[in-house]
Scaffold this motif. Structure first.
Motif, mmCIF file in Angstrom:
data_model
loop_
_atom_site.group_PDB
_atom_site.id
_atom_site.type_symbol
_atom_site.label_atom_id
_atom_site.label_comp_id
_atom_site.label_asym_id
_atom_site.label_seq_id
_atom_site.Cartn_x
_atom_site.Cartn_y
_atom_site.Cartn_z
ATOM 1 N N MET A 1 20.071 32.412 27.712
ATOM 2 C CA MET A 1 21.413 32.416 28.301
ATOM 3 C C MET A 1 21.457 31.402 29.433
ATOM 4 N N ASN A 2 22.085 30.260 29.205
ATOM 5 C CA ASN A 2 22.067 29.158 30.168
ATOM 6 C C ASN A 2 23.345 29.040 30.994
ATOM 7 N N ARG A 3 24.408 29.639 30.536
ATOM 8 C CA ARG A 3 25.687 29.474 31.219
ATOM 9 C C ARG A 3 25.672 30.157 32.585
ATOM 10 N N MET A 4 26.025 29.403 33.622
ATOM 11 C CA MET A 4 26.027 29.958 34.974
ATOM 12 C C MET A 4 27.140 30.989 35.125
ATOM 13 N N MET A 5 26.920 31.919 36.048
ATOM 14 C CA MET A 5 27.947 32.906 36.349
ATOM 15 C C MET A 5 29.013 32.284 37.234
ATOM 16 N N GLU A 6 30.254 32.635 36.962
ATOM 17 C CA GLU A 6 31.382 32.194 37.778
ATOM 18 C C GLU A 6 31.897 33.403 38.548
ATOM 19 N N LEU A 7 31.760 33.371 39.876
ATOM 20 C CA LEU A 7 32.162 34.510 40.705
ATOM 21 C C LEU A 7 33.542 34.334 41.333
ATOM 22 N N ALA A 26 27.199 39.601 50.594
ATOM 23 C CA ALA A 26 28.650 39.797 50.482
ATOM 24 C C ALA A 26 29.387 38.635 51.139
ATOM 25 N N ARG A 27 28.933 38.227 52.318
ATOM 26 C CA ARG A 27 29.554 37.088 53.001
ATOM 27 C C ARG A 27 29.420 35.808 52.182
ATOM 28 N N SER A 28 28.244 35.600 51.607
ATOM 29 C CA SER A 28 28.006 34.385 50.829
ATOM 30 C C SER A 28 28.886 34.338 49.585
ATOM 31 N N ILE A 29 29.065 35.463 48.933
ATOM 32 C CA ILE A 29 29.932 35.515 47.746
ATOM 33 C C ILE A 29 31.356 35.112 48.118
ATOM 34 N N ALA A 30 31.845 35.651 49.229
ATOM 35 C CA ALA A 30 33.207 35.347 49.667
ATOM 36 C C ALA A 30 33.325 33.919 50.195
ATOM 37 N N ARG A 31 32.406 33.529 51.049
ATOM 38 C CA ARG A 31 32.491 32.224 51.722
ATOM 39 C C ARG A 31 32.177 31.059 50.777
ATOM 40 N N ASP A 32 31.092 31.168 50.033
ATOM 41 C CA ASP A 32 30.590 30.041 49.251
ATOM 42 C C ASP A 32 31.088 30.035 47.807
ATOM 43 N N GLN A 33 31.453 31.213 47.293
ATOM 44 C CA GLN A 33 31.857 31.295 45.890
ATOM 45 C C GLN A 33 33.331 31.647 45.710
ATOM 46 N N GLY A 34 34.006 32.058 46.773
ATOM 47 C CA GLY A 34 35.409 32.460 46.647
ATOM 48 C C GLY A 34 35.569 33.712 45.813
ATOM 49 N N GLY A 35 34.534 34.573 45.824
ATOM 50 C CA GLY A 35 34.557 35.781 45.005
ATOM 51 C C GLY A 35 35.069 36.988 45.762
ATOM 52 N N ASN A 36 35.646 37.933 45.032
ATOM 53 C CA ASN A 36 36.051 39.217 45.607
ATOM 54 C C ASN A 36 34.828 40.125 45.693
ATOM 55 N N VAL A 37 34.789 40.955 46.719
ATOM 56 C CA VAL A 37 33.587 41.741 46.959
ATOM 57 C C VAL A 37 33.926 43.227 47.125
ATOM 58 N N LEU A 38 33.168 44.054 46.411
ATOM 59 C CA LEU A 38 33.244 45.504 46.543
ATOM 60 C C LEU A 38 31.931 45.960 47.160
ATOM 61 N N VAL A 39 31.985 46.400 48.413
ATOM 62 C CA VAL A 39 30.756 46.716 49.141
ATOM 63 C C VAL A 39 30.540 48.226 49.193
ATOM 64 N N VAL A 40 29.261 48.610 49.112
ATOM 65 C CA VAL A 40 28.879 50.022 49.053
ATOM 66 C C VAL A 40 27.791 50.285 50.085
ATOM 67 N N ALA A 41 27.953 51.342 50.865
ATOM 68 C CA ALA A 41 26.928 51.778 51.811
ATOM 69 C C ALA A 41 27.377 53.113 52.395
ATOM 70 N N ARG A 42 26.591 53.646 53.324
ATOM 71 C CA ARG A 42 26.896 54.959 53.904
ATOM 72 C C ARG A 42 27.825 54.871 55.104
ATOM 73 N N GLU A 85 39.938 50.539 38.808
ATOM 74 C CA GLU A 85 41.107 49.686 39.028
ATOM 75 C C GLU A 85 40.800 48.201 39.009
ATOM 76 N N ARG A 86 39.586 47.845 38.638
ATOM 77 C CA ARG A 86 39.217 46.422 38.683
ATOM 78 C C ARG A 86 38.177 46.127 37.601
ATOM 79 N N GLU A 87 38.083 44.862 37.254
ATOM 80 C CA GLU A 87 37.065 44.424 36.302
ATOM 81 C C GLU A 87 35.902 43.824 37.093
ATOM 82 N N VAL A 88 34.815 44.542 37.132
ATOM 83 C CA VAL A 88 33.632 44.079 37.849
ATOM 84 C C VAL A 88 32.872 43.095 36.967
ATOM 85 N N HIS A 89 32.488 41.967 37.564
ATOM 86 C CA HIS A 89 31.786 40.926 36.795
ATOM 87 C C HIS A 89 30.308 40.832 37.187
ATOM 88 N N GLY A 90 30.014 41.169 38.438
ATOM 89 C CA GLY A 90 28.634 41.098 38.917
ATOM 90 C C GLY A 90 28.266 42.335 39.697
#
Length: 268
Positions: A1-7, A26-42, A85-90
């Motif tokens: 599988m050679n195709r890069m992921m598009e975030l 999470a910051r890198s996904i938003a800042r560098d990739q323009g991706g939406n982020v769903l964050v999980v923690a306590r 409510e969303r399509e998660v890609h990564g």
């Protein structure tokens, strides 16, 4: 599988995102990739603050799920809420806990929580999301955060290194099973990271960012996202860490454990 992921403009879920490596990814996904982020923690306050930062600074969508991944019911809820409510890609499974000290002094309930967080939640969430990707034809990706400690027996972090050894083996095996299904699985195995986890373990005085093999969370996140996007099956960042994993394959495990014990012994 050679195709890069598009975030870009797609949703990526990141667990353990209230601090350290998870927060920086999470910051890198938003800042560098323009991706939406769903964050999980306590910690709700930290998650909400991070989401506001990502939305206002980088113009992406961001949402949070408050969950304790040592609790099976929370693990199931994370998957349900994430896909409702969303399509998660990564999916980046980063949440983890550690313990530094003699194995005989590790409280049993603390060990169970470590096992549930570091192993059980990762297996369950990776299974749920991988199956979801296949059923919906999503050519997405999973990343499991392991550690160099998964290649070397680490005295005084015996339980932690054992959990990471499982994740490394499981993740690499799962990657082979998923290759022909169009879903990538990346195992990312960093060495020491200068984070809150290192402080909680009591190791921050011994290992600091800038020391050999110890990275800042921001630097490590950059390596992790690069491996994730390029769908690498195993990534170990840094020359010293790569050398250690090679040594772990070539040298007797007993010798490696002995040398590591000398480094990690509490009374050193």
């Amino acid at each position: 599988m050679n195709r890069m992921m598009e975030l870009r403009a797609r949703w990526t879920l990141v667990t353990g995102a209230s601090s350290g490596l998870g927060q920086e990814m999470a910051r890198s996904i938003a800042r560098d990739q323009g991706g939406n982020v769903l964050v999980v923690a306590r910690r709700r306050d930290r998650l909400e603050s991070l989401c506001e930062e990502l939305r206002s600074r980088y113009g992406v969508q961001a949402a949070c799920i408050v969950a304790d991944l040592s609790r099976p019911e929370d693990v199931e809820r994370v998957f349900t809420e994430a896909t409702r409510e969303r399509e998660v890609h990564g999916v980046i499974l980063n949440a983890g806990v550690t313990y530094w000290g003699e194995a005989l002094k590790l409280d049993w309930s603390a060990f169970q929580a470590m096992l549930d967080t570091n192993v059980t939640s990762m297996v369950r969430l990776s299974t749920l999301f991988a199956r979801h990707f296949v059923e919906h034809g999503t050519r997405g990706g999973l990343m499991l955060i392991s550690s160099v400690a998964g290649f070397i027996p680490v005295p005084y972090q015996a339980a932690y290194s054992g959990t990471k050894a499982f994740i490394t083996s499981y993740g690499q095996a799962l990657a082979q099973e998923m290759r022909h299904k169009g879903v990538s699985v990346t195992v990312f195995a960093p060495g020491g990271i200068s984070t809150e986890l290192l402080e909680k373990a009591g190791l921050s005085d011994r290992f600091k960012a800038g020391d050999l093999g110890v990275m800042s969370a921001q630097e490590c996140a950059a390596h992790a996202l690069r491996a994730f996007i390029h769908r690498k099956e195993l990534s170990v960042p840094g020359l010293l860490n790569q050398t250690l994993t090679l040594a772990a394959r070539l040298l007797p495990r007993g010798f490696m454990a002995q040398r590591t014990a000398a480094m990690y012994r509490p009374e050193r």
